[in-house]
Motif scaffolding. Structure first.
Motif, PDB file in Angstrom:
ATOM      1  N   VAL A  48      36.094  54.330  43.108  1.00 29.27           N
ATOM      2  CA  VAL A  48      36.261  53.245  42.090  1.00 29.27           C
ATOM      3  C   VAL A  48      35.459  52.401  41.013  1.00 29.27           C
ATOM      4  O   VAL A  48      35.857  52.445  39.867  1.00 29.27           O
ATOM      5  CB  VAL A  48      35.671  52.053  43.567  1.00 29.27           C
ATOM      6  CG1 VAL A  48      36.234  50.456  42.651  1.00 29.27           C
ATOM      7  CG2 VAL A  48      36.705  52.245  44.733  1.00 29.27           C
ATOM      8  N   TYR A  59      35.324  53.152  35.005  1.00 34.26           N
ATOM      9  CA  TYR A  59      35.621  52.438  36.491  1.00 34.26           C
ATOM     10  C   TYR A  59      37.169  53.076  36.064  1.00 34.26           C
ATOM     11  O   TYR A  59      37.804  53.933  35.360  1.00 34.26           O
ATOM     12  CB  TYR A  59      35.940  51.246  36.080  1.00 34.26           C
ATOM     13  CG  TYR A  59      34.832  50.841  35.753  1.00 34.26           C
ATOM     14  CD1 TYR A  59      34.072  50.612  34.848  1.00 34.26           C
ATOM     15  CD2 TYR A  59      34.515  49.595  37.049  1.00 34.26           C
ATOM     16  CE1 TYR A  59      32.988  49.573  34.996  1.00 34.26           C
ATOM     17  CE2 TYR A  59      33.400  49.009  36.867  1.00 34.26           C
ATOM     18  CZ  TYR A  59      33.113  48.856  35.813  1.00 34.26           C
ATOM     19  OH  TYR A  59      31.508  48.067  35.545  1.00 34.26           O
ATOM     20  N   SER A  62      42.693  51.519  37.573  1.00 32.30           N
ATOM     21  CA  SER A  62      43.097  50.836  38.643  1.00 32.30           C
ATOM     22  C   SER A  62      42.581  49.391  38.794  1.00 32.30           C
ATOM     23  O   SER A  62      43.387  48.268  39.362  1.00 32.30           O
ATOM     24  CB  SER A  62      43.294  51.219  40.329  1.00 32.30           C
ATOM     25  OG  SER A  62      42.608  51.840  40.372  1.00 32.30           O
ATOM     26  N   VAL A  63      41.331  49.621  38.529  1.00 30.72           N
ATOM     27  CA  VAL A  63      40.239  48.074  38.149  1.00 30.72           C
ATOM     28  C   VAL A  63      39.647  47.530  37.183  1.00 30.72           C
ATOM     29  O   VAL A  63      38.899  46.650  37.862  1.00 30.72           O
ATOM     30  CB  VAL A  63      39.138  48.984  39.314  1.00 30.72           C
ATOM     31  CG1 VAL A  63      39.649  49.009  40.793  1.00 30.72           C
ATOM     32  CG2 VAL A  63      38.305  49.427  38.729  1.00 30.72           C
ATOM     33  N   ARG A  66      39.109  43.801  36.104  1.00 29.55           N
ATOM     34  CA  ARG A  66      38.420  43.182  37.047  1.00 29.55           C
ATOM     35  C   ARG A  66      37.678  43.285  38.009  1.00 29.55           C
ATOM     36  O   ARG A  66      36.786  42.127  38.224  1.00 29.55           O
ATOM     37  CB  ARG A  66      40.338  43.551  38.302  1.00 29.55           C
ATOM     38  CG  ARG A  66      41.891  43.388  37.634  1.00 29.55           C
ATOM     39  CD  ARG A  66      42.582  43.014  39.093  1.00 29.55           C
ATOM     40  NE  ARG A  66      42.574  44.729  39.387  1.00 29.55           N
ATOM     41  CZ  ARG A  66      42.612  45.132  40.378  1.00 29.55           C
ATOM     42  NH1 ARG A  66      42.336  44.420  41.199  1.00 29.55           N
ATOM     43  NH2 ARG A  66      42.420  46.586  41.049  1.00 29.55           N
ATOM     44  N   PHE A  67      37.302  44.819  38.221  1.00 31.42           N
ATOM     45  CA  PHE A  67      35.971  45.052  39.144  1.00 31.42           C
ATOM     46  C   PHE A  67      34.424  45.754  38.017  1.00 31.42           C
ATOM     47  O   PHE A  67      34.523  45.743  36.330  1.00 31.42           O
ATOM     48  CB  PHE A  67      36.205  46.302  39.949  1.00 31.42           C
ATOM     49  CG  PHE A  67      36.950  46.017  41.156  1.00 31.42           C
ATOM     50  CD1 PHE A  67      38.222  45.099  41.662  1.00 31.42           C
ATOM     51  CD2 PHE A  67      37.117  47.167  42.316  1.00 31.42           C
ATOM     52  CE1 PHE A  67      38.777  45.331  42.586  1.00 31.42           C
ATOM     53  CE2 PHE A  67      38.132  46.847  43.050  1.00 31.42           C
ATOM     54  CZ  PHE A  67      38.692  45.765  43.474  1.00 31.42           C
ATOM     55  N   MET A  82      34.183  42.084  43.069  1.00 34.11           N
ATOM     56  CA  MET A  82      36.033  42.699  42.684  1.00 34.11           C
ATOM     57  C   MET A  82      36.030  40.878  42.089  1.00 34.11           C
ATOM     58  O   MET A  82      36.235  40.189  43.313  1.00 34.11           O
ATOM     59  CB  MET A  82      36.571  42.903  44.380  1.00 34.11           C
ATOM     60  CG  MET A  82      35.342  44.628  44.540  1.00 34.11           C
ATOM     61  SD  MET A  82      35.920  45.175  45.125  1.00 34.11           S
ATOM     62  CE  MET A  82      35.423  43.950  47.354  1.00 34.11           C
ATOM     63  N   LEU A  85      41.439  40.586  43.399  1.00 31.68           N
ATOM     64  CA  LEU A  85      41.772  41.272  44.342  1.00 31.68           C
ATOM     65  C   LEU A  85      43.564  41.701  44.738  1.00 31.68           C
ATOM     66  O   LEU A  85      44.038  39.935  44.960  1.00 31.68           O
ATOM     67  CB  LEU A  85      41.341  40.844  45.309  1.00 31.68           C
ATOM     68  CG  LEU A  85      39.555  41.129  45.274  1.00 31.68           C
ATOM     69  CD1 LEU A  85      38.733  40.845  46.185  1.00 31.68           C
ATOM     70  CD2 LEU A  85      39.226  43.117  45.402  1.00 31.68           C
ATOM     71  N   ASP A  89      43.788  47.315  46.921  1.00 35.34           N
ATOM     72  CA  ASP A  89      43.139  47.536  46.539  1.00 35.34           C
ATOM     73  C   ASP A  89      42.278  46.913  48.467  1.00 35.34           C
ATOM     74  O   ASP A  89      40.951  47.590  48.701  1.00 35.34           O
ATOM     75  CB  ASP A  89      42.088  45.608  46.673  1.00 35.34           C
ATOM     76  CG  ASP A  89      42.567  45.927  44.962  1.00 35.34           C
ATOM     77  OD1 ASP A  89      42.398  45.280  44.031  1.00 35.34           O
ATOM     78  OD2 ASP A  89      42.236  47.232  44.015  1.00 35.34           O
TER      79      ASP A  89
END
Length: 117
Positions: A48, A59, A62-63, A66-67, A82, A85, A89
């Motif tokens: 992740v 990262y 996909s994240v 956002r993360f 996170m 979401l 996830d």
């Protein structure tokens, strides 16, 4: 035996936020790239995010955006914030420490994150 203690998982609605924490022994943390992986049933564990000793972060696509992964060197703790979401996830999230000097990985026990309305 190296023990890494995770916390912060749980259930949240889509669009919500969670923060995961992972505390590691100082002898490991100070020498390791710290990361978070996740796994869903029937799939391989996937990266992740990770942060190296100097704080450089990586990262999964996909994240991104956002993360956020961060490390607190004074507390020997790595965090994963996170936000926004999504149901996809949903997974068990594992803390990882890779110590090049020992050439081995250390894993936390895993914490469930569920995103559902």
């Amino acid at each position: 035996q190296v023990r890494m203690v995770e916390s912060g998982g749980g259930s949240v609605q889509p669009g919500g936020s969670l923060r995961l924490s992972c505390a590691a022994p100082v002898t490991i943390f100070s020498r390791s790239v710290m990361g978070w992986y996740r796994q869903t049933p029937g799939k391989q564990r996937e990266l992740v995010a990770r942060a190296d000793i100097s704080g450089i972060t990586t990262y999964a696509d996909s994240v991104k955006g956002r993360f956020t992964i961060s490390r607190d060197n004074a507390k020997n703790t790595v965090y994963l914030q996170m936000n926004s979401l999504k149901p996809e996830d949903t997974a068990v999230y594992y803390c990882n420490a890779y110590a090049p000097i020992f050439n081995r990985d250390y894993w936390g026990q895993g914490t469930q994150v569920t995103v559902s309305s």
